[in-house]
Enzyme design. Structure first.
Site, PDB file in Angstrom:
ATOM      1  CE  LYS A  13      -1.858  -1.363   4.007  1.00  0.00           C
ATOM      2  NZ  LYS A  13      -1.137  -2.430   4.173  1.00  0.00           N
ATOM      3  NE  ARG A  88      -5.084  -1.509   8.929  1.00  0.00           N
ATOM      4  CZ  ARG A  88      -3.896  -1.138   8.881  1.00  0.00           C
ATOM      5  NH1 ARG A  88      -3.350  -0.053   8.266  1.00  0.00           N
ATOM      6  NH2 ARG A  88      -2.959  -1.984   9.436  1.00  0.00           N
ATOM      7  NE  ARG A 127       7.732  -2.384   6.206  1.00  0.00           N
ATOM      8  CZ  ARG A 127       6.573  -2.601   6.383  1.00  0.00           C
ATOM      9  NH1 ARG A 127       5.583  -2.190   5.391  1.00  0.00           N
ATOM     10  NH2 ARG A 127       5.869  -3.014   7.658  1.00  0.00           N
ATOM     11  NE  ARG A 160       5.927  -0.225  10.011  1.00  0.00           N
ATOM     12  CZ  ARG A 160       4.952  -0.334   9.231  1.00  0.00           C
ATOM     13  NH1 ARG A 160       4.832   0.181   8.202  1.00  0.00           N
ATOM     14  NH2 ARG A 160       3.950  -1.026   9.812  1.00  0.00           N
ATOM     15  NE  ARG A 171       1.886  -4.929  11.168  1.00  0.00           N
ATOM     16  CZ  ARG A 171       2.925  -4.750  10.332  1.00  0.00           C
ATOM     17  NH1 ARG A 171       4.254  -5.172  10.974  1.00  0.00           N
ATOM     18  NH2 ARG A 171       2.961  -4.075   9.180  1.00  0.00           N
TER      19      ARG A 171
HETATM   20  P1  AP5 Z   1       4.822  -1.627   1.663  1.00  0.00           P
HETATM   21  O1  AP5 Z   1       4.494  -0.641   0.627  1.00  0.00           O
HETATM   22  O2  AP5 Z   1       5.512  -1.049   2.868  1.00  0.00           O
HETATM   23  O3  AP5 Z   1       3.562  -2.304   2.256  1.00  0.00           O
HETATM   24  P2  AP5 Z   1       2.346  -1.693   3.258  1.00  0.00           P
HETATM   25  O4  AP5 Z   1       1.017  -2.389   2.459  1.00  0.00           O
HETATM   26  O5  AP5 Z   1       2.264  -0.478   3.212  1.00  0.00           O
HETATM   27  O6  AP5 Z   1       2.587  -2.498   4.550  1.00  0.00           O
HETATM   28  P3  AP5 Z   1       2.343  -1.846   5.901  1.00  0.00           P
HETATM   29  O7  AP5 Z   1       3.314  -2.973   6.842  1.00  0.00           O
HETATM   30  O8  AP5 Z   1       2.784  -0.520   6.251  1.00  0.00           O
HETATM   31  O9  AP5 Z   1       1.005  -2.380   6.231  1.00  0.00           O
HETATM   32  P4  AP5 Z   1       0.111  -2.288   7.561  1.00  0.00           P
HETATM   33  O10 AP5 Z   1      -1.069  -1.956   7.073  1.00  0.00           O
HETATM   34  O11 AP5 Z   1       0.438  -3.294   8.458  1.00  0.00           O
HETATM   35  O12 AP5 Z   1       1.019  -0.932   8.218  1.00  0.00           O
HETATM   36  P5  AP5 Z   1       0.620   0.749   8.662  1.00  0.00           P
HETATM   37  O13 AP5 Z   1       1.634   1.201   8.612  1.00  0.00           O
HETATM   38  O14 AP5 Z   1      -0.464   0.701   7.567  1.00  0.00           O
HETATM   39  O15 AP5 Z   1       5.388  -2.919   1.248  1.00  0.00           O
HETATM   40  C1  AP5 Z   1       6.129  -3.916   2.028  1.00  0.00           C
HETATM   41  C2  AP5 Z   1       7.573  -4.259   1.659  1.00  0.00           C
HETATM   42  O16 AP5 Z   1       7.532  -5.261   0.374  1.00  0.00           O
HETATM   43  C3  AP5 Z   1       8.454  -3.035   1.303  1.00  0.00           C
HETATM   44  O17 AP5 Z   1       9.781  -3.523   1.664  1.00  0.00           O
HETATM   45  C4  AP5 Z   1       8.273  -2.953  -0.340  1.00  0.00           C
HETATM   46  O18 AP5 Z   1       9.506  -2.427  -0.615  1.00  0.00           O
HETATM   47  C5  AP5 Z   1       8.172  -4.519  -0.568  1.00  0.00           C
HETATM   48  N1  AP5 Z   1       7.302  -4.448  -1.756  1.00  0.00           N
HETATM   49  C6  AP5 Z   1       6.045  -3.796  -2.070  1.00  0.00           C
HETATM   50  N2  AP5 Z   1       5.414  -4.414  -3.357  1.00  0.00           N
HETATM   51  C7  AP5 Z   1       6.133  -5.277  -3.639  1.00  0.00           C
HETATM   52  C8  AP5 Z   1       6.366  -6.021  -4.688  1.00  0.00           C
HETATM   53  N3  AP5 Z   1       5.315  -6.082  -5.579  1.00  0.00           N
HETATM   54  N4  AP5 Z   1       7.011  -7.103  -4.934  1.00  0.00           N
HETATM   55  C9  AP5 Z   1       8.166  -7.232  -4.023  1.00  0.00           C
HETATM   56  N5  AP5 Z   1       8.302  -6.539  -2.984  1.00  0.00           N
HETATM   57  C10 AP5 Z   1       7.318  -5.406  -2.587  1.00  0.00           C
HETATM   58  O19 AP5 Z   1      -0.090   0.340  10.105  1.00  0.00           O
HETATM   59  C11 AP5 Z   1       0.902   0.047  11.034  1.00  0.00           C
HETATM   60  C12 AP5 Z   1      -0.012  -0.197  12.435  1.00  0.00           C
HETATM   61  O20 AP5 Z   1      -0.789   1.114  12.726  1.00  0.00           O
HETATM   62  C13 AP5 Z   1      -1.291  -1.185  12.301  1.00  0.00           C
HETATM   63  O21 AP5 Z   1      -0.736  -2.226  12.674  1.00  0.00           O
HETATM   64  C14 AP5 Z   1      -2.229  -0.475  13.305  1.00  0.00           C
HETATM   65  O22 AP5 Z   1      -1.735  -0.992  14.512  1.00  0.00           O
HETATM   66  C15 AP5 Z   1      -2.168   0.895  13.350  1.00  0.00           C
HETATM   67  N6  AP5 Z   1      -3.009   1.314  12.366  1.00  0.00           N
HETATM   68  C16 AP5 Z   1      -2.830   2.118  11.357  1.00  0.00           C
HETATM   69  N7  AP5 Z   1      -3.885   2.591  10.525  1.00  0.00           N
HETATM   70  C17 AP5 Z   1      -5.007   2.196  11.347  1.00  0.00           C
HETATM   71  C18 AP5 Z   1      -6.150   2.291  11.348  1.00  0.00           C
HETATM   72  N8  AP5 Z   1      -6.932   2.785  10.211  1.00  0.00           N
HETATM   73  N9  AP5 Z   1      -7.030   1.745  12.499  1.00  0.00           N
HETATM   74  C19 AP5 Z   1      -6.448   1.245  13.297  1.00  0.00           C
HETATM   75  N10 AP5 Z   1      -5.056   0.952  13.616  1.00  0.00           N
HETATM   76  C20 AP5 Z   1      -4.426   1.476  12.558  1.00  0.00           C
HETATM   77 MG    MG Z   2       2.380   0.983   4.742  1.00  0.00          MG
END
Ligand code: AP5
Ligand code: MG
Length: 216
Positions: A13, A88, A127, A160, A171
């Site tokens: 994402k 989410r 990552r 992270r 997660r």
């Molecule tokens: P990346 O682009 O970083 O993936 P992502 O989908 O953004 O993954 P996240 O871990 O950020 O998602 P998340 O939803 O768990 O975390 P968030 O920060 O939103 O890609 C991942 C890796 O793969 C990278 O190294 C990239 O280079 C590589 N890659 C990407 N695409 C690729 C491909 N096609 N092929 C190969 N490699 C690839 O949330 C964190 C925490 O915050 C949550 O756990 C929760 O506790 C809280 N939170 C955030 N939003 C909310 C909400 N709305 N409600 C409640 N809690 C929330």
């Molecule tokens: Mg992300």
């Protein structure tokens, strides 16, 4: 153009939202990035969110909605956005619909980035992220030009603290339960596009194609 990106942790994402926001001049709103900044700044909301995030659990809806409202209120009326990490839960999806209706804004497309959950743990463990500008790297698939330094803003890259393997698995488990309902919700609204891609560029190609079809 207003877009929403859905996908399990590590689906890509953040990576795709960054590319989309640069190409189409959209504001990238990433709730996870905002929480990480609030934690770094030791704000009351950041401190409340920290214990949930460290354990791989979702922050309660109330606080997630609060930061979303805050971000949306900063938008210039003409600004358009790409949402990454919100909604989410089904409850958040419903609240988002209400908030946007109140602003007279409609989402144009909701992308579900469909990736085999087995692949995600490897991706996340390699990552590295920039807390300053939100850029995301992968040590093999998408390394920075200079080791440990962000290409865009020169900040030091970090791993992270919710990217430990056991936390990542938790997660994914939590999100798997929620995402099905959210996907169904947007499918019923006729907004859903399921996209897949083995590489970052392939996935981006699929997203661009759907945008072009929608706006042609
Ligand atoms: P990346 O682009 O970083 O993936 P992502 O989908 O953004 O993954 P996240 O871990 O950020 O998602 P998340 O939803 O768990 O975390 P968030 O920060 O939103 O890609 C991942 C890796 O793969 C990278 O190294 C990239 O280079 C590589 N890659 C990407 N695409 C690729 C491909 N096609 N092929 C190969 N490699 C690839 O949330 C964190 C925490 O915050 C949550 O756990 C929760 O506790 C809280 N939170 C955030 N939003 C909310 C909400 N709305 N409600 C409640 N809690 C929330
Ligand atoms: Mg992300």
């Amino acid at each position: 153009m207003n877009l929403i990106l859905l996908g399990l942790p590590g689906a890509g994402k953040g990576t795709q939202a960054k590319k989309i926001s640069q190409e189409y001049k959209l504001t990238h709103i990433a709730t996870g990035d905002i929480f990480r900044r609030l934690i770094k700044d030791r704000t009351p909301l950041g401190l409340r969110a920290e214990k949930y995030i460290k354990e791989g659990r979702l922050v309660p809806d109330e606080d997630a909605v609060r930061i979303l409202r805050d971000e949306l209120s900063k938008l210039d009326i003409k600004s358009r956005f790409v949402l990454d990490g919100f909604p989410r839960t089904l409850n958040q999806a419903r609240i988002l619909t209400e908030i946007l209706e109140g602003m007279d804004i409609k989402p144009d497309l909701v992308f579900f980035i469909d990736v085999d959950p087995e692949e995600l743990v490897e991706r996340i463990s390699e990552r590295r992220v920039c807390l300053k500008c939100g850029s995301t790297y992968h040590l093999k698939h998408n390394p920075p030009q200079t080791d440990g330094i962000c290409d865009f803003c020169g900040e030091k890259l970090i791993q992270r603290n919710d990217d430990r393997e056991d936390t990542v698995r938790k997660r994914i488990q939590i999100h798997l339960k929620e995402i099905k309902e959210i996907v169904k919700y947007y499918k019923e609204k006729g907004l859903l596009e399921v996209v897949r891609g083995d590489t970052i560029e392939e996935l981006y190609g699929a997203i661009k194609k759907a945008i072009e079809v929608k706006f042609s």
